[in-house]
Motif scaffolding. Structure first.
Motif, short mmCIF file in Angstrom:
data_model
loop_
_atom_site.label_atom_id
_atom_site.label_comp_id
_atom_site.label_asym_id
_atom_site.label_seq_id
_atom_site.Cartn_x
_atom_site.Cartn_y
_atom_site.Cartn_z
N LEU A 1 0.58 -1.65 0.15
CA LEU A 1 -0.18 0.19 -0.30
C LEU A 1 1.01 1.31 0.06
O LEU A 1 2.24 0.98 0.58
N VAL A 2 0.44 2.76 -0.29
CA VAL A 2 0.94 4.17 -0.14
C VAL A 2 0.37 3.87 0.10
O VAL A 2 -0.58 4.86 1.09
N VAL A 3 1.18 4.10 1.89
CA VAL A 3 0.63 5.39 2.47
C VAL A 3 1.58 6.91 2.69
O VAL A 3 2.73 7.09 2.03
N PHE A 4 0.91 8.11 3.64
CA PHE A 4 2.02 9.36 2.97
C PHE A 4 0.97 10.44 4.04
O PHE A 4 0.34 10.30 5.38
N ALA A 5 2.50 10.77 4.64
CA ALA A 5 1.82 12.02 5.84
C ALA A 5 2.72 13.04 5.18
O ALA A 5 3.86 13.55 4.73
N PRO B 1 -0.37 5.52 16.54
CA PRO B 1 -0.66 4.15 15.94
C PRO B 1 -1.49 3.51 15.96
O PRO B 1 -1.77 2.43 15.36
N LYS B 2 -1.95 3.74 17.44
CA LYS B 2 -3.14 3.66 17.62
C LYS B 2 -4.06 3.83 16.49
O LYS B 2 -5.14 3.15 15.41
N ALA B 3 -4.25 5.23 16.01
CA ALA B 3 -5.70 5.63 14.88
C ALA B 3 -4.37 4.44 13.52
O ALA B 3 -5.89 4.83 12.72
N ILE B 4 -4.02 4.48 13.64
CA ILE B 4 -3.57 4.28 12.13
C ILE B 4 -3.65 2.68 11.65
O ILE B 4 -4.03 2.36 10.82
N LYS B 5 -3.70 2.22 12.91
CA LYS B 5 -3.80 0.30 12.65
C LYS B 5 -5.88 0.72 12.37
O LYS B 5 -6.45 -1.08 11.54
N VAL C 1 -3.23 5.31 2.03
CA VAL C 1 -3.67 5.92 3.07
C VAL C 1 -3.32 6.73 3.60
O VAL C 1 -1.60 7.47 3.60
N GLU C 2 -3.46 8.06 4.27
CA GLU C 2 -3.18 9.02 4.76
C GLU C 2 -2.81 9.07 6.29
O GLU C 2 -4.24 8.30 7.01
N LEU C 3 -1.76 9.19 6.86
CA LEU C 3 -1.60 8.61 8.30
C LEU C 3 -2.07 9.54 9.65
O LEU C 3 -1.08 10.73 8.83
N PRO C 4 -2.81 8.79 9.84
CA PRO C 4 -2.73 10.23 10.76
C PRO C 4 -2.10 11.34 12.00
O PRO C 4 -1.41 9.71 12.82
N LEU C 5 -2.15 11.84 12.23
CA LEU C 5 -1.53 12.54 13.56
C LEU C 5 -1.95 12.74 14.39
O LEU C 5 -3.08 13.57 14.37
#
Length: 586
Positions: free
Chosen positions: A74-78, A180-184, A199-203
């Protein structure tokens, strides 16, 4: 009458049939429905868009395996940075067995009535079931740590420092990091629905900053600790906490920072105090012990008790006018498997006493001489009733026996001479003998107060030696041999003497030295020296205040005094001397 009866009966028959037949048909329909779906998935159930109604669990599992295909990554980004997430490397996979069981369990209940009602609802509803997924959380966290190192902004936590004799409070700076929890949760949601888009990684915002009021209170607390020290002690380990060290343990929101205390305990205290149990070793050869390791308990800092006692001491320093406090580090012990008594028959069983001195500021030659002289005493055995002579045990002190030049007191002056530093060794042995409760047959104080001997001790606890006229002599009046052991720690500028033997229950008491007749040093003396260029000054001796120091030494056993002595040291005031260049400049 009969005709009327039959007309009524006929009428109710049709009523009965009109009611019962639909009920029978409904019952048969429900029965047939239940029998058909007994081992099948009920109507209206879809698994990620795949119609599962009427399928057995095996049929649905086969259908899912054929239909579901997921990509390698997958492609993830932040923050406009993109990263490839390998699904294989995070242990991703679909659990078809659990997914099928989840679909099959819809509209089913162990309660018969509820089960009947659920069955009736199924044809009129649509239920979507997502795929159950598996992810190795440890591997996912490892991946996220790599991503975090490239996108996170580390927060700066509030802190207090002591700069240029004043307290400075930094209120902290906010930061942010991936969650990490929100990302999972987001990954599970997307992957369970077969959504393989970016997937946009939550900060998450990390804001440890404190308000002006909190910073003000923190500064007030820190100012109460200016000029104060906390000494942590265990055996020969001594850790001194000063302003900056104490400030780190303050918490702006509560009393003290538990996390910082735990980190300090593990990284500073436990690292220096903890040890494994130590088995005894004893090797005797040619009248001397050539190898000796005393049995020692294993030691572990009692973390919770230490934390509680540390907070008590910090509170004491913060709320009182006292400038210093000492905490003996609480520990838990574990015994060795081989004791000292088991490895010899000379009565060397236990530690009778020890002495410690430090020598900060010593020149390299002096440090070398301290270690060299101490090695001569290491392993020396003194039989019962015999006297240990320092000079005899150490032997000749000269460059011929390996000593280097260092400062000594000779003919009323401090000059470079062979074996400077040997008196550090005699002083440390003297302190060990006092603590062991042994009779001191001969001891002489230095001519003037030497700073080395007062670094970790009150004045008057020193002993000078100079063969053949001045010696330190200690008698062994215990029931067994005594063994002298030295521990030389040049990296910690510390020398330790330990005396082992058989305890007969004696207890030594040393009164606090009393200082009287204090006299100022004479005016500095400048001596013209034509070998130095004009204008150059070289100090060759250092000033010291004169004083008379007295302490009492008493040894008791079973309530009876078996030895007592008054030690008197008359220190002369000492003049600072400087060489003043009068020669030509180069």
């Amino acid at each position: 009458m009969k005709k009327g009866f039959y007309r009524v009966a006929k009428k109710y028959k049709w009523v009965f049939l009109s009611v019962s037949l639909p009920l029978i048909l409904l019952f048969l329909t429900i029965l047939g429905f239940s029998l058909f779906y007994r081992n099948r998935i009920f109507p209206g159930v879809y698994v990620v868009g795949i119609k599962a109604s009427g399928m057995t669990t095996d049929e649905l599992q086969t259908a899912l395996i054929k239909a579901v295909v997921f990509p390698e990554k997958l492609v993830v980004f932040a923050k406009e940075k993109s990263f490839d997430l390998s699904l294989h490397e995070i242990g991703f996979g679909y659990d078809y067995d659990k997914t099928v069981k989840s679909a099959y369990s819809l509209y089913r209940s162990e309660n018969f009535l509820l089960n009947f009602l659920y069955n009736l609802q199924s044809p009129f509803q649509k239920r979507e079931v997502n795929l159950v997924i598996n992810i190795d959380e440890e591997k996912l966290n490892e991946y996220l740590q790599v991503v975090s190192s490239q996108v996170a902004v580390e927060p700066i936590y509030p802190n207090v420092v002591y700069q240029e004799a004043r307290v400075v409070v930094n209120k902290g700076v906010a930061g942010e990091d991936i969650d990490p929890k929100a990302i999972k949760k987001k990954l599970e949601n997307k992957l369970s629905r077969r959504d393989y888009s970016r997937v946009e990684l939550p900060l998450k915002n990390i804001d440890p900053t404190i308000s002006d009021d909190e910073a003000g209170r923190l500064q007030e607390r820190a100012e109460k600790l200016i000029g104060k020290t906390l000494n942590l002690s265990y055996e020969y380990t001594n850790i001194v906490l000063k302003e900056d060290d104490l400030f780190k343990l303050l918490d702006p929101h509560k009393s003290y920072n538990g996390e910082n205390i735990l980190e300090f305990t593990n990284k500073e205290v436990a690292l220096k105090v903890n040890r494994e149990p130590q088995n005894a070793v004893f090797q005797f050869e040619n009248g001397k012990v050539i190898e000796f390791t005393p049995a020692k308990n294993g030691i572990t800092v009692n973390t919770q008790l230490f934390k509680d006692q540390l907070i008590e001491k910090l509170t004491f320093l913060e709320t009182s006018e006292e400038k210093t406090s000492t905490l003996n580090v609480p520990v838990q012990t574990a015994p060795p498997s081989i004791t000292t008594e088991q490895v010899n028959n000379l009565g060397i069983k236990e530690l009778l006493g020890s002495g410690v001195s430090t020598f900060r500021g010593s020149i390299p030659g002096r440090v070398f001489n301290i270690g060299h002289a101490a090695s001569k005493l290491n392993g020396v055995l003194v039989p019962p009733g015999e006297t240990l002579s320092f000079n005899s045990a150490v032997g000749e002190v000269s460059t011929l026996t390996g000593y280097k030049q260092a400062y000594i007191i000779k003919d009323g002056m401090t000059v470079l001479g062979d074996g400077g530093g040997v008196c550090q060794v005699s002083t440390t042995l003297f302190r060990a003998a006092l603590n062991a409760g042994l009779p001191i047959e001969e001891r002489r104080a230095h001519s003037y107060r030497v700073a080395y001997y007062e670094q970790n001790s009150a004045p008057g606890l020193d002993a000078t030696v100079y063969a053949p006229t001045t010696d330190l002599k200690i008698k062994n009046d215990t029931p067994g041999h005594i063994l002298v052991q030295t521990i030389f720690k040049p990296e910690e500028v510390t020398l330790i003497f330990e005396i082992y033997g058989t305890s007969d229950g004696r207890v030594a008491t040393i009164t606090k030295p009393v200082i009287t007749s204090v006299s100022a040093p004479p005016e500095d003396l400048y001596i013209d020296d034509p070998t130095l260029p004009i204008g150059q000054i070289k100090q060759i001796d250092y000033k010291a205040w004169g004083a008379k120091v007295v302490f009492d030494y008493e040894v008791d056993r079973n309530g009876e005094t078996i030895y007592e002595k008054k030690f008197v040291s008359n220190f002369r005031p000492w003049q600072a001397k400087f060489l003043r260049g009068t020669g030509p400049t180069n």
